[in-house]
Motif scaffolding. Sequence first.
Motif, PDB file in Angstrom:
ATOM      1  N   MET A   1      15.427 -64.326 -29.787  1.00  0.00           N
ATOM      2  CA  MET A   1      16.555 -64.502 -30.382  1.00  0.00           C
ATOM      3  C   MET A   1      17.524 -63.326 -30.008  1.00  0.00           C
ATOM      4  O   MET A   1      17.665 -62.678 -30.071  1.00  0.00           O
ATOM      5  CB  MET A   1      15.450 -63.507 -31.481  1.00  0.00           C
ATOM      6  CG  MET A   1      16.115 -63.831 -32.963  1.00  0.00           C
ATOM      7  SD  MET A   1      15.406 -62.625 -34.218  1.00  0.00           S
ATOM      8  CE  MET A   1      15.578 -61.065 -33.990  1.00  0.00           C
ATOM      9  N   VAL A   2      18.252 -64.136 -30.786  1.00  0.00           N
ATOM     10  CA  VAL A   2      20.261 -63.641 -30.772  1.00  0.00           C
ATOM     11  C   VAL A   2      20.286 -63.430 -32.242  1.00  0.00           C
ATOM     12  O   VAL A   2      20.434 -63.964 -32.932  1.00  0.00           O
ATOM     13  CB  VAL A   2      20.833 -64.962 -30.331  1.00  0.00           C
ATOM     14  CG1 VAL A   2      22.517 -64.014 -31.079  1.00  0.00           C
ATOM     15  CG2 VAL A   2      20.658 -65.794 -29.016  1.00  0.00           C
ATOM     16  N   ALA A   3      20.885 -62.059 -32.024  1.00  0.00           N
ATOM     17  CA  ALA A   3      21.664 -61.620 -33.272  1.00  0.00           C
ATOM     18  C   ALA A   3      22.867 -60.765 -33.623  1.00  0.00           C
ATOM     19  O   ALA A   3      23.002 -61.217 -32.387  1.00  0.00           O
ATOM     20  CB  ALA A   3      20.816 -60.159 -33.657  1.00  0.00           C
ATOM     21  N   ILE A   4      23.228 -62.160 -34.572  1.00  0.00           N
ATOM     22  CA  ILE A   4      25.121 -61.838 -35.082  1.00  0.00           C
ATOM     23  C   ILE A   4      24.897 -61.473 -35.845  1.00  0.00           C
ATOM     24  O   ILE A   4      24.569 -61.763 -36.623  1.00  0.00           O
ATOM     25  CB  ILE A   4      25.750 -63.670 -34.850  1.00  0.00           C
ATOM     26  CG1 ILE A   4      25.237 -64.392 -33.846  1.00  0.00           C
ATOM     27  CG2 ILE A   4      26.514 -63.606 -34.781  1.00  0.00           C
ATOM     28  CD1 ILE A   4      25.110 -65.796 -34.188  1.00  0.00           C
TER      29      ILE A   4
ATOM     30  N   TYR B   1      19.109 -63.988 -35.714  1.00  0.00           N
ATOM     31  CA  TYR B   1      19.334 -63.433 -37.638  1.00  0.00           C
ATOM     32  C   TYR B   1      20.990 -63.363 -36.932  1.00  0.00           C
ATOM     33  O   TYR B   1      21.787 -62.669 -36.511  1.00  0.00           O
ATOM     34  CB  TYR B   1      18.537 -61.818 -36.695  1.00  0.00           C
ATOM     35  CG  TYR B   1      18.849 -60.903 -37.826  1.00  0.00           C
ATOM     36  CD1 TYR B   1      18.168 -61.410 -38.885  1.00  0.00           C
ATOM     37  CD2 TYR B   1      19.669 -60.040 -37.605  1.00  0.00           C
ATOM     38  CE1 TYR B   1      18.746 -60.931 -39.755  1.00  0.00           C
ATOM     39  CE2 TYR B   1      20.675 -59.359 -39.027  1.00  0.00           C
ATOM     40  CZ  TYR B   1      19.559 -59.733 -39.831  1.00  0.00           C
ATOM     41  OH  TYR B   1      19.910 -58.698 -40.762  1.00  0.00           O
ATOM     42  N   PHE B   2      21.334 -63.738 -38.511  1.00  0.00           N
ATOM     43  CA  PHE B   2      22.651 -64.044 -39.082  1.00  0.00           C
ATOM     44  C   PHE B   2      23.071 -62.852 -39.619  1.00  0.00           C
ATOM     45  O   PHE B   2      22.520 -63.410 -40.985  1.00  0.00           O
ATOM     46  CB  PHE B   2      23.067 -65.340 -38.834  1.00  0.00           C
ATOM     47  CG  PHE B   2      24.627 -65.397 -39.103  1.00  0.00           C
ATOM     48  CD1 PHE B   2      25.366 -65.269 -38.048  1.00  0.00           C
ATOM     49  CD2 PHE B   2      24.937 -65.780 -40.236  1.00  0.00           C
ATOM     50  CE1 PHE B   2      26.734 -65.840 -38.334  1.00  0.00           C
ATOM     51  CE2 PHE B   2      26.914 -66.468 -40.151  1.00  0.00           C
ATOM     52  CZ  PHE B   2      27.633 -66.272 -39.223  1.00  0.00           C
TER      53      PHE B   2
ATOM     54  N   SER C   1      25.609 -55.154 -44.865  1.00  0.00           N
ATOM     55  CA  SER C   1      23.936 -55.870 -44.778  1.00  0.00           C
ATOM     56  C   SER C   1      22.882 -56.302 -44.127  1.00  0.00           C
ATOM     57  O   SER C   1      21.433 -56.943 -44.302  1.00  0.00           O
ATOM     58  CB  SER C   1      23.605 -56.970 -46.055  1.00  0.00           C
ATOM     59  OG  SER C   1      24.059 -59.148 -44.967  1.00  0.00           O
ATOM     60  N   ALA C   2      23.357 -55.884 -42.807  1.00  0.00           N
ATOM     61  CA  ALA C   2      22.175 -56.171 -41.377  1.00  0.00           C
ATOM     62  C   ALA C   2      20.875 -55.333 -41.720  1.00  0.00           C
ATOM     63  O   ALA C   2      21.262 -54.003 -41.925  1.00  0.00           O
ATOM     64  CB  ALA C   2      23.164 -55.832 -40.060  1.00  0.00           C
ATOM     65  N   ASP C   3      20.382 -55.860 -40.399  1.00  0.00           N
ATOM     66  CA  ASP C   3      19.253 -55.405 -40.697  1.00  0.00           C
ATOM     67  C   ASP C   3      18.875 -54.635 -39.290  1.00  0.00           C
ATOM     68  O   ASP C   3      18.541 -55.814 -39.043  1.00  0.00           O
ATOM     69  CB  ASP C   3      17.238 -56.092 -41.477  1.00  0.00           C
ATOM     70  CG  ASP C   3      15.996 -55.248 -41.024  1.00  0.00           C
ATOM     71  OD1 ASP C   3      15.988 -54.345 -40.502  1.00  0.00           O
ATOM     72  OD2 ASP C   3      14.751 -55.775 -41.961  1.00  0.00           O
TER      73      ASP C   3
ATOM     74  N   SER D   1      25.278 -46.789 -36.433  1.00  0.00           N
ATOM     75  CA  SER D   1      23.550 -46.348 -36.780  1.00  0.00           C
ATOM     76  C   SER D   1      22.758 -46.963 -36.043  1.00  0.00           C
ATOM     77  O   SER D   1      21.444 -46.575 -35.667  1.00  0.00           O
ATOM     78  CB  SER D   1      23.244 -47.254 -38.751  1.00  0.00           C
ATOM     79  OG  SER D   1      23.146 -48.540 -38.422  1.00  0.00           O
ATOM     80  N   ILE D   2      23.651 -48.023 -35.298  1.00  0.00           N
ATOM     81  CA  ILE D   2      22.025 -48.451 -33.416  1.00  0.00           C
ATOM     82  C   ILE D   2      22.694 -48.017 -32.639  1.00  0.00           C
ATOM     83  O   ILE D   2      22.452 -48.124 -31.259  1.00  0.00           O
ATOM     84  CB  ILE D   2      22.322 -49.521 -33.845  1.00  0.00           C
ATOM     85  CG1 ILE D   2      23.482 -50.639 -33.584  1.00  0.00           C
ATOM     86  CG2 ILE D   2      21.414 -50.398 -34.696  1.00  0.00           C
ATOM     87  CD1 ILE D   2      23.381 -51.790 -33.625  1.00  0.00           C
TER      88      ILE D   2
END
Length: 131
Positions: free
Chosen positions: A1-4, A29-30, A35-37, A69-70
């Motif tokens: 999966m790619v998260a953008i 995941y966009f 609002s990103a998880d 945060s990440i």
Amino acid sequence: MVAIVYASTTGNTEAMANAVKEAAGSDVYFSTADSADSAKVLAADLILLGSPAMGAEQLEDSMESFFSSIEDKLGGKKVGLFGSYDWGDGQFLSDWSDRVSAAGAELVGTAKSQLAPDADALEAVKKLLGA
């Protein structure tokens, strides 16, 4: 999966995010930064983050907050960065790249655009997928 995950104030970085989302296919995941998880982002095989330059070549506030945060959880992850800027030379992407590398992530590349992205900038952000 790619998260953008992206932040955009004028639509320029959003245009880059949409271009890479379209090229990425269905396993994406966009989200906007506000609002990103973070769990979904960190579970991705490739993380692409986009932000415009603000003030003195800084990340936009919501992206700075999300990235902070990440940041300490990026070790071993593949990360690509993209964004737009108005003045200067896009130094914020170099500074951001340094932070990604310092966190232990594999920086797969960057793509930048001065103001609205042209065809070359849109192609550059799509190439982050193949890194």
